[in-house]
Design an enzyme around this catalytic site. Structure first.
Site, PDB file in Angstrom:
ATOM      1  CB  SER A 110      36.052  43.195  43.944  1.00  0.00           C
ATOM      2  OG  SER A 110      37.391  42.838  43.845  1.00  0.00           O
ATOM      3  CG  HIS A 111      38.918  46.669  44.078  1.00  0.00           C
ATOM      4  ND1 HIS A 111      38.412  45.803  43.143  1.00  0.00           N
ATOM      5  CD2 HIS A 111      38.914  47.886  43.517  1.00  0.00           C
ATOM      6  CE1 HIS A 111      38.125  46.485  42.050  1.00  0.00           C
ATOM      7  NE2 HIS A 111      38.420  47.748  42.245  1.00  0.00           N
ATOM      8  CE  LYS A 123      33.339  38.692  42.260  1.00  0.00           C
ATOM      9  NZ  LYS A 123      34.805  38.837  42.135  1.00  0.00           N
ATOM     10  CG  ASP A 274      40.422  41.740  46.179  1.00  0.00           C
ATOM     11  OD1 ASP A 274      40.622  40.560  46.500  1.00  0.00           O
ATOM     12  OD2 ASP A 274      39.699  42.079  45.225  1.00  0.00           O
ATOM     13  CG  ASP A 276      36.575  39.500  45.463  1.00  0.00           C
ATOM     14  OD1 ASP A 276      37.517  40.315  45.556  1.00  0.00           O
ATOM     15  OD2 ASP A 276      36.174  39.064  44.374  1.00  0.00           O
ATOM     16  CG  ASP A 278      39.378  38.588  43.014  1.00  0.00           C
ATOM     17  OD1 ASP A 278      39.683  39.550  43.747  1.00  0.00           O
ATOM     18  OD2 ASP A 278      38.484  38.661  42.133  1.00  0.00           O
ATOM     19  NE  ARG A 279      41.385  43.745  42.180  1.00  0.00           N
ATOM     20  CZ  ARG A 279      41.324  44.920  41.603  1.00  0.00           C
ATOM     21  NH1 ARG A 279      42.163  45.877  41.973  1.00  0.00           N
ATOM     22  NH2 ARG A 279      40.433  45.173  40.674  1.00  0.00           N
ATOM     23  CD  GLU A 360      42.699  41.223  34.812  1.00  0.00           C
ATOM     24  OE1 GLU A 360      42.288  42.050  33.997  1.00  0.00           O
ATOM     25  OE2 GLU A 360      42.017  40.840  35.780  1.00  0.00           O
ATOM     26  CD  GLU A 361      46.389  46.740  35.418  1.00  0.00           C
ATOM     27  OE1 GLU A 361      46.718  47.435  36.401  1.00  0.00           O
ATOM     28  OE2 GLU A 361      45.212  46.497  35.119  1.00  0.00           O
ATOM     29  CE  LYS A 373      41.184  39.993  40.169  1.00  0.00           C
ATOM     30  NZ  LYS A 373      40.058  40.233  39.252  1.00  0.00           N
ATOM     31  NE  ARG A 493      41.014  50.729  36.315  1.00  0.00           N
ATOM     32  CZ  ARG A 493      40.627  51.008  37.555  1.00  0.00           C
ATOM     33  NH1 ARG A 493      41.309  51.886  38.269  1.00  0.00           N
ATOM     34  NH2 ARG A 493      39.563  50.426  38.083  1.00  0.00           N
TER      35      ARG A 493
END
Ligand code: VG1
Ligand code: CO
Length: 540
Positions: A110-111, A123, A274, A276, A278-279, A360-361, A373, A493
């Site tokens: 991902s990111h 994944k 991002d 992949d 999804d963001r 999601e945030e 997403k 976080r």
């Protein structure tokens, strides 16, 4: 059949699959072991269809070759993969659903950065197109612990350079264009004519693919179908190491685009996705949209898009996401669910039609059109709303806040902390929690404290220990979580949220509006003291 002398015991997938450094994945038999556990555990492998692709990072094509050979050895009847192995996470989700596949394997961290010195990831998505459930993930992990061999056929030598049909023994390998089906789906959801007319009149847009998977999708979408000028898509060629960038769409890692929009005047709208795909990050001229607000705005204006014009069944957000969407849901008279972090928890709600949109945030929004997403979907949705209302991002945000009030929100990430220190901070607060009730905090006092536990309303499963929550009398929330996607040390976080009603100050800088909370959580959790860091690594 290849014999293993000792099984790997570190293959427990985190929030989003198995994620480790590329070097770690290059250990002999490492990738194969995890794949073997997947092939032994995923229902329907014999005779089933599987979708395979990835974000183009270092290791992508090598992994696809191994998956094809292992799939054949395990009796899969057909694998659908893509040209050059390029397949975004939401596009993979769509293909799984379209072809009624048993699931999909997406190669991405991902990111996280890529390349020989970066990270790699695997994944697994299930037959509904969404991330594998907790129970399937746990079964796969259990399987890895006792592996003594894996099945693979010797050679395949299938070219991914162009579409085509191949065979490995009796298994069909279909290489397709990974972009086309996705763009077709987007055209069914949104009014492309309206968007195109709007952005080509006087609303120049910039999209940054960060050298990752969305490049080919965005070029065909914006510069092709929507008729934007060439150059609208920046960094549009997927590179194995993302050109040395961190493909994470936020103000820190997508700073080139951020500067272009926040300091320049050439563009009216900017967006990035991002690694992949999804963001998403949404920017207007001089204006950054917080992802929690983005979710609320999409829900409040969903009727602007053809796909959602008849209303929404319900909505959901992850627990650390701000409650901005809750107010919109209440206004619309629809349910709003609160789930743990991670897209897999939205799966049951989407599958049973309880929700239509969720988010999601962490820069992730999506809907029931797939089970992931979806970055470009969110960008198109924003453009559709702006086109339909003929307004700017800035204007839409101000209007939203003057209707609902504003949830000042920020996430502070402390990355690469030694694991013991991160655990120390977390455990210390958790232990203290019962005694914290009634204590004053910032301008308010603590009225509730727990470690979030989720009871899935569809299957009744309970997922506990999902993050420490402190809720204040004035409605402010503070949440502490340890990341499940980092690969070096631990990431702490801290999520901060304060609500200001329509009668309060709606135009402050969030860091200023949250100052009291930021100072007090640092003192209470001894973050700077214990980590030796005087500021977070990333602030969003
Ligand atoms: C992070 C985000 C979470 C997201 C996950 C996967 O997890 O906080 O909201 O679902 O990444 O996103 P964590 O455990 O590090 O906080 V992605 O774009 O990697 O599929
Ligand atoms: Co991602």
């Amino acid at each position: 059949m290849v014999k293993l002398s000792t099984p790997f015991t570190d293959q427990k997938p985190g929030t989003s699959g198995l994620r480790k450094s590329s070097k770690h994945f290059e250990q002999p038999h490492y990738l194969e072991s995890f794949l073997e556990a997947i092939f032994r555990t995923l229902p329907g492998v014999k005779g089933g269809t599987l979708i395979v692709g990835g974000d183009g990072r270092y290791g992508n094509c090598r992994a696809i070759d191994i998956i094809l050979r292992m799939a054949s050895a395990h009796g899969v009847s057909k694998v659908i993969t893509t040209v050059n192995g390029i397949l975004s996470t939401p596009a993979a989700s769509n293909l799984i659903r379209k072809h009624k596949a048993i699931g999909g394997i997406i190669l991405s961290a991902s990111h996280n950065p890529g390349g020989p010195e970066g990270d790699f990831g695997v994944k697994l998505n299930a037959a509904n197109g969404g991330p594998a459930s907790e129970s399937l993930t746990n079964d796969i992990y259990t399987c890895t612990l006792n592996l003594d061999e894996y099945k693979i056929v010797e050679n395949s030598e299938i070219s991914l350079e162009s579409p085509g049909r191949h065979f490995i023994s009796s298994m069909i390998v279909e290489v397709i264009d990974g972009v086309e089906d996705y763009l077709y789906l987007m055209q069914k959801l949104f009014d492309f004519d309206q968007i195109s007319a709007f952005i080509n009149k006087d609303f120049p847009i910039a999209f940054d693919a960060l050298n990752a998977v969305t490049g080919p999708y965005a070029s065909r979408l914006f510069e092709g179908l929507l008729g934007s000028p060439l150059g609208t898509v920046r960094n549009g060629l997927p590179k194995e190491d993302f050109g040395g960038c961190h493909p994470d769409p936020n103000l820190t890692y997508a700073n080139e685009l951020a500067e272009l929009l926040l300091e320049g005047t050439n563009y009216s709208f900017g967006a990035a996705c991002d690694g992949d795909g999804d963001r998403n990050m949404i920017l207007g001229r001089g204006c950054f949209v917080n992802p929690s607000d983005s979710l609320a705005v999409l829900v409040a204006n969903a009727h602007c898009a053809p796909a959602y014009k008849d209303g929404l069944a319900g909505v959901a957000r992850s627990m650390p996401t701000s409650a901005a969407v809750d107010l919109v849901a209440r206004d619309l008279g629809i349910d709003c669910f609160e789930t743990p972090t991670g897209w897999k928890f939205f799966g049951n709600l989407l599958d049973t039609g309880k929700i239509t949109i969720c988010g999601e945030e962490s820069f992730g929004t999506g809907s029931n059109h797939v089970r992931e997403k979806d970055g470009l979907w969110a960008v198109l949705f924003w453009l559709q709303i702006l086109a339909s209302k003929q307004c700017t991002v800035d204007h839409l945000m101000s209007q939203h806040w003057s209707n609902y009030g504003r949830h000042y929100y920020s996430r502070h990430d402390y990355e690469e902390i030694p694991t013991e220190i991160a655990n120390g901070i977390y455990n210390n607060i958790e232990k203290k929690m019962p005694a914290l009730i009634g204590n004053s905090f910032a301008d308010s006092s603590i009225i509730f404290a727990d470690n979030f536990s989720y009871n899935d309303p569809v299957d009744g499963s309970i997922t506990d220990k999902q993050g420490l929550r402190l809720i204040l009398e004035d409605g402010s929330r503070l949440i502490l979580r340890l990341s499940g996607t980092g690969t070096k040390g631990a990431t702490l976080r801290v999520y901060l949220e304060r609500y200001v009603s329509v009668h309060g100050k709606l135009n402050q800088n969030p860091q200023l509006a949250l100052r009291g909370l930021i100072q007090d959580i640092d003192l209470m959790a001894e973050i700077s003291h214990r980590t030796g860091m005087n500021r977070p690594t990333v602030i969003t």
